[in-house]
Write a protein that holds these residues in place. Structure first.
Motif, PDB file in Angstrom:
ATOM      1  N   MET A 287       0.822  -1.072  -0.036  1.00 14.49           N
ATOM      2  CA  MET A 287      -0.063   0.095  -0.050  1.00 14.49           C
ATOM      3  C   MET A 287       0.725   1.218  -0.071  1.00 14.49           C
ATOM      4  SD  MET A 287      -3.048  -1.042   2.506  1.00 14.49           S
ATOM      5  CE  MET A 287      -1.993  -1.194   3.944  1.00 14.49           C
ATOM      6  N   ALA A 288       0.433   2.350  -0.794  1.00 19.85           N
ATOM      7  CA  ALA A 288       1.203   3.401  -0.938  1.00 19.85           C
ATOM      8  C   ALA A 288       0.976   4.364   0.317  1.00 19.85           C
ATOM      9  CB  ALA A 288       0.844   4.068  -2.288  1.00 19.85           C
ATOM     10  N   ALA A 289       2.304   4.919   0.832  1.00 20.28           N
ATOM     11  CA  ALA A 289       2.175   5.646   2.022  1.00 20.28           C
ATOM     12  C   ALA A 289       2.241   7.238   1.545  1.00 20.28           C
ATOM     13  CB  ALA A 289       3.240   5.596   2.928  1.00 20.28           C
ATOM     14  N   ILE A 290       1.151   7.866   1.975  1.00 22.79           N
ATOM     15  CA  ILE A 290       0.994   9.247   1.785  1.00 22.79           C
ATOM     16  C   ILE A 290       1.009  10.370   3.065  1.00 22.79           C
ATOM     17  CG2 ILE A 290      -0.721  11.148   1.001  1.00 22.79           C
ATOM     18  CD1 ILE A 290      -2.030   8.566  -0.515  1.00 22.79           C
ATOM     19  N   LEU A 291       1.822  11.384   2.910  1.00 23.41           N
ATOM     20  CA  LEU A 291       1.979  12.244   3.994  1.00 23.41           C
ATOM     21  C   LEU A 291       1.197  13.544   3.560  1.00 23.41           C
ATOM     22  CD1 LEU A 291       3.525  13.494   6.407  1.00 23.41           C
ATOM     23  CD2 LEU A 291       5.402  14.212   4.560  1.00 23.41           C
ATOM     24  N   ILE A 292       0.308  14.088   4.452  1.00 21.95           N
ATOM     25  CA  ILE A 292      -0.507  14.988   4.378  1.00 21.95           C
ATOM     26  C   ILE A 292       0.006  16.226   5.278  1.00 21.95           C
ATOM     27  CG2 ILE A 292      -3.011  15.857   4.688  1.00 21.95           C
ATOM     28  CD1 ILE A 292      -3.822  12.683   4.537  1.00 21.95           C
ATOM     29  N   VAL A 293       0.372  17.160   4.892  1.00 24.96           N
ATOM     30  CA  VAL A 293       0.735  18.422   5.456  1.00 24.96           C
ATOM     31  C   VAL A 293      -0.188  19.514   5.416  1.00 24.96           C
ATOM     32  CG1 VAL A 293       2.602  20.002   5.893  1.00 24.96           C
ATOM     33  CG2 VAL A 293       3.138  17.665   5.194  1.00 24.96           C
ATOM     34  N   GLU A 294      -1.101  19.682   6.563  1.00 30.40           N
ATOM     35  CA  GLU A 294      -2.177  20.843   6.371  1.00 30.40           C
ATOM     36  C   GLU A 294      -2.538  21.397   7.900  1.00 30.40           C
ATOM     37  OE1 GLU A 294      -4.871  23.046   6.130  1.00 30.40           O
ATOM     38  OE2 GLU A 294      -4.919  21.857   4.127  1.00 30.40           O
ATOM     39  N   ASP A 295      -2.433  22.483   7.981  1.00 31.41           N
ATOM     40  CA  ASP A 295      -2.571  23.120   9.081  1.00 31.41           C
ATOM     41  C   ASP A 295      -3.948  23.100   9.918  1.00 31.41           C
ATOM     42  OD1 ASP A 295      -3.107  24.956   7.128  1.00 31.41           O
ATOM     43  OD2 ASP A 295      -2.721  26.613   8.501  1.00 31.41           O
ATOM     44  N   GLU A 296      -4.995  23.044   8.710  1.00 31.22           N
ATOM     45  CA  GLU A 296      -6.438  23.083   9.196  1.00 31.22           C
ATOM     46  C   GLU A 296      -6.734  21.709   9.695  1.00 31.22           C
ATOM     47  OE1 GLU A 296     -10.861  23.931   7.432  1.00 31.22           O
ATOM     48  OE2 GLU A 296      -8.860  24.712   6.479  1.00 31.22           O
ATOM     49  N   PRO A 297      -7.341  21.397  10.923  1.00 30.24           N
ATOM     50  CA  PRO A 297      -7.256  20.138  11.603  1.00 30.24           C
ATOM     51  C   PRO A 297      -8.422  19.526  10.810  1.00 30.24           C
ATOM     52  CG  PRO A 297      -7.383  21.761  13.386  1.00 30.24           C
ATOM     53  CD  PRO A 297      -7.031  22.678  12.033  1.00 30.24           C
ATOM     54  N   LYS A 298      -9.715  20.072  10.564  1.00 31.10           N
ATOM     55  CA  LYS A 298     -10.723  19.387   9.704  1.00 31.10           C
ATOM     56  C   LYS A 298     -10.363  18.881   8.504  1.00 31.10           C
ATOM     57  CE  LYS A 298     -14.469  21.780  12.179  1.00 31.10           C
ATOM     58  NZ  LYS A 298     -15.729  22.548  12.177  1.00 31.10           N
ATOM     59  N   MET A 299      -9.976  19.712   7.711  1.00 32.98           N
ATOM     60  CA  MET A 299      -9.166  19.345   6.349  1.00 32.98           C
ATOM     61  C   MET A 299      -8.282  18.115   6.574  1.00 32.98           C
ATOM     62  SD  MET A 299      -9.251  19.526   3.243  1.00 32.98           S
ATOM     63  CE  MET A 299      -9.998  20.966   2.782  1.00 32.98           C
ATOM     64  N   ARG A 300      -7.442  18.070   7.280  1.00 31.20           N
ATOM     65  CA  ARG A 300      -6.387  17.269   7.523  1.00 31.20           C
ATOM     66  C   ARG A 300      -7.110  15.805   7.807  1.00 31.20           C
ATOM     67  NH1 ARG A 300      -3.477  19.682  11.133  1.00 31.20           N
ATOM     68  NH2 ARG A 300      -4.076  18.472  12.932  1.00 31.20           N
ATOM     69  N   ARG A 301      -7.902  15.879   8.706  1.00 30.78           N
ATOM     70  CA  ARG A 301      -8.764  14.736   9.265  1.00 30.78           C
ATOM     71  C   ARG A 301      -9.361  14.229   8.089  1.00 30.78           C
ATOM     72  NH1 ARG A 301      -8.113  10.057  11.702  1.00 30.78           N
ATOM     73  NH2 ARG A 301      -9.947   9.510  12.660  1.00 30.78           N
ATOM     74  N   LEU A 302     -10.178  14.965   7.396  1.00 29.31           N
ATOM     75  CA  LEU A 302     -10.951  14.479   6.314  1.00 29.31           C
ATOM     76  C   LEU A 302     -10.006  14.020   5.187  1.00 29.31           C
ATOM     77  CD1 LEU A 302     -13.928  14.688   5.211  1.00 29.31           C
ATOM     78  CD2 LEU A 302     -13.310  16.508   4.020  1.00 29.31           C
ATOM     79  N   LEU A 303      -8.863  14.278   5.043  1.00 24.90           N
ATOM     80  CA  LEU A 303      -8.088  13.725   4.003  1.00 24.90           C
ATOM     81  C   LEU A 303      -7.704  12.322   4.552  1.00 24.90           C
ATOM     82  CD1 LEU A 303      -6.081  16.708   2.547  1.00 24.90           C
ATOM     83  CD2 LEU A 303      -7.828  15.371   1.565  1.00 24.90           C
ATOM     84  N   GLU A 304      -7.090  12.206   5.842  1.00 24.18           N
ATOM     85  CA  GLU A 304      -6.877  10.926   6.397  1.00 24.18           C
ATOM     86  C   GLU A 304      -7.963   9.909   6.173  1.00 24.18           C
ATOM     87  OE1 GLU A 304      -5.884  11.814  10.404  1.00 24.18           O
ATOM     88  OE2 GLU A 304      -4.197  12.781  10.104  1.00 24.18           O
ATOM     89  N   LEU A 305      -9.023  10.279   6.774  1.00 21.47           N
ATOM     90  CA  LEU A 305     -10.305   9.298   6.435  1.00 21.47           C
ATOM     91  C   LEU A 305     -10.432   8.834   5.120  1.00 21.47           C
ATOM     92  CD1 LEU A 305     -12.620  10.789   9.061  1.00 21.47           C
ATOM     93  CD2 LEU A 305     -11.252   8.985   9.505  1.00 21.47           C
ATOM     94  N   ASN A 306     -10.544   9.728   4.184  1.00 18.99           N
ATOM     95  CA  ASN A 306     -10.725   9.470   2.990  1.00 18.99           C
ATOM     96  C   ASN A 306      -9.917   8.624   2.237  1.00 18.99           C
ATOM     97  OD1 ASN A 306     -11.061  10.643  -0.276  1.00 18.99           O
ATOM     98  ND2 ASN A 306     -13.013  10.124   0.536  1.00 18.99           N
ATOM     99  N   LEU A 307      -8.417   9.234   2.256  1.00 24.99           N
ATOM    100  CA  LEU A 307      -7.574   8.254   1.596  1.00 24.99           C
ATOM    101  C   LEU A 307      -7.313   7.043   2.364  1.00 24.99           C
ATOM    102  CD1 LEU A 307      -4.941  11.208   0.977  1.00 24.99           C
ATOM    103  CD2 LEU A 307      -6.639  10.090  -0.620  1.00 24.99           C
ATOM    104  N   GLY A 308      -7.632   6.961   3.642  1.00 26.82           N
ATOM    105  CA  GLY A 308      -7.476   5.619   4.313  1.00 26.82           C
ATOM    106  C   GLY A 308      -8.404   4.573   3.802  1.00 26.82           C
TER     107      GLY A 308
END
Length: 453
Positions: A1-22
């Motif tokens: 599985m590919a590993a993705i690093l998300i760098v985002e200072d807005e917590p909601k956007m960061r969490r949304l990307l984590e869940l969706n990509l997960g």
């Protein structure tokens, strides 16, 4: 599985990307700022980075540069909320693989991520295959066996998949057109058009309309509207040859297109936007043109994102035998004759020539020899080299240096010849040149010749 690093200072956007990509099957790592992101990058094996353009502390652009210094091949997708072409273009020039404009749909982000990971996997597979087969860099219609030309092809390999502007330098006849085509054919724009324009082949009064197009009635004879080269190259590559000879007035408009990706046709008022990658070429010294005031400094730095200098043929003569074989097969096929052979005496004649016209001149000489020779073998008598233009006595004394050769180039060639005659023995070469060994080593270091000692 590919590993993705998300760098985002807005917590909601960061969490949304984590869940969706997960949920899409990716392993995710996240950071609220660039400094934390770099620590994760050095600690974990990351396959792709998603970063906001504006971050606290270190900016997204600075973070992108730091990522590229750590791993130039790592794809980076930039998120920006501003929707400005300038920020996206700036990021792409520094090395971003792609960008998305906020607000975006999660489906759009997943699509971009999969596209960039597929491109990365393809590059890795190609590289692994080359290594497994023990092959060096190879491109269609480009003969490059020497280390100097292999270094050029290695640069193509790295820059072609990006959208960076490329500035090709080198003397006339070295093959800048072939290099520009290779960059396009191995880019993500390969399915798009490749448009070429030579600024010296078009009168200055017509160059603007050729580049940017014109509207009906823009000038006398403009009975219909016509798109310019930039419009025709949309979603593809525009190769602008002899950029050093572009008039100052057009340099201003070129700068605007590079910065904003927009322009107006001649005689028009509508602003047109284009997605074009520019590859420029010159046989002039643009830095000297800067000092003379004939070339804009801001345009030079916009063009000089990635510079590739193509060496003259006299600096990679070891490619001559392979080039001769390539041209013999081509011209024999075009004429319907069997492939000709070449004798050692004829090859020596070609190897000893300085080739002021570079590969283009060699191509013309071989074509002439194949055309005029009826035998199946080319001998020294069949090779008709072009002598330097004769000079009458009224023209003054003979020059001290060969035509088109600088003192520095002539000195380098003498040093290389001394080393060849000494079979690489630096002490013998130094004695033959009347230099101390240290003086010779100093000159070799200036020439870029490695010293194992």
């Amino acid at each position: 599985m590919a590993a993705i690093l998300i760098v985002e200072d807005e917590p909601k956007m960061r969490r949304l990307l984590e869940l969706n990509l997960g949920e899409e099957g990716f392993v995710t790592h996240s950071a609220e700022d660039a400094e934390t992101g770099l620590k994760i990058l050095h600690r974990e094996k990351i396959d792709l980075v998603i970063s906001d353009f504006r971050l606290p502390g270190m900016s997204g652009l600075e973070f992108l540069q730091a990522v590229k210094r750590a791993d130039a091949s790592l794809p980076v997708v930039i998120m920006t909320a501003y929707g400005t072409v300038e920020s996206a273009v700036e990021a792409m020039k520094v090395g971003a693989s792609n960008y998305v404009l906020k607000p975006f749909s999660l489906a759009e982000m997943v699509l971009v991520v999969r596209k960039e990971l597929d491109a990365r996997n393809l590059r890795e597979e190609n590289r692994s295959l080359r290594e497994a087969l023990g092959r060096r860099y190879e491109y269609d219609n480009i003969v490059a066996r020497s280390d100097r030309m292999q270094a050029v092809l290695a640069l193509i390999e790295r820059v072609a998949p990006t959208n960076a502007t490329v500035l090709l330098g080198g003397e006339s006849g070295v093959g800048k057109d072939l290099i520009a085509r290779a960059i396009h054919q191995h880019s993500l724009r390969a399915a798009g058009p490749f448009i070429k324009i030579n600024s010296t082949a078009i009168p200055e009064t017509l160059l603007e309309s050729e580049l940017f197009g014109y509207e009906k009635g823009a000038f006398s004879g403009a009975s219909t509207s016509k798109p310019g080269k930039f419009e025709l190259a949309d979603k593809g590559t525009l190769f602008l040859d002899e950029i050093g000879d572009v008039p100052p007035a057009i340099q201003v408009k070129l700068l605007r297109v590079l910065q904003e990706r927009e322009f107006e046709r001649l005689g028009g008022t509508k602003t047109l936007k284009v997605d074009v990658r520019l590859v420029a070429a010159t046989n002039r010294d643009l830095r000297a043109a800067l000092e003379e005031g004939t070339f804009r400094e801001d345009l030079y730095y916009r063009l000089n994102v990635v510079a590739i200098d193509i060496p003259p043929l006299r600096d990679h003569k070891e490619d001559i035998p392979a080039l001769v074989d390539f041209f013999l097969k081509r011209f024999a096929g075009e004429s319907g004759n069997s492939t000709k052979q070449i004798t050692p005496a004829a090859m020596k004649l070609l190897m000893d020539f300085r080739w002021p016209g570079n590969v283009r001149e060699l191509e013309n000489i071989i074509q002439r020899s194949v055309t005029l020779t009826s035998s199946a073998t080319l001998d020294a008598g069949d090779i008709h080299l072009d002598p330097s233009p004769s000079r009458s006595l009224a023209a003054g004394p003979e020059p001290l240096l060969p035509e088109g050769v600088t003192l520095e180039q002539w000195e380098d060639e003498i040093i290389r010849e001394a080393l060849r005659r000494a079979n690489g023995n630096k002490s013998q070469a130094a004695r033959a040149l009347g230099l101390s060994r240290n003086a010779l080593r100093y000159r070799l270091s200036k020439m870029g010749v490695p010293d194992p000692e």
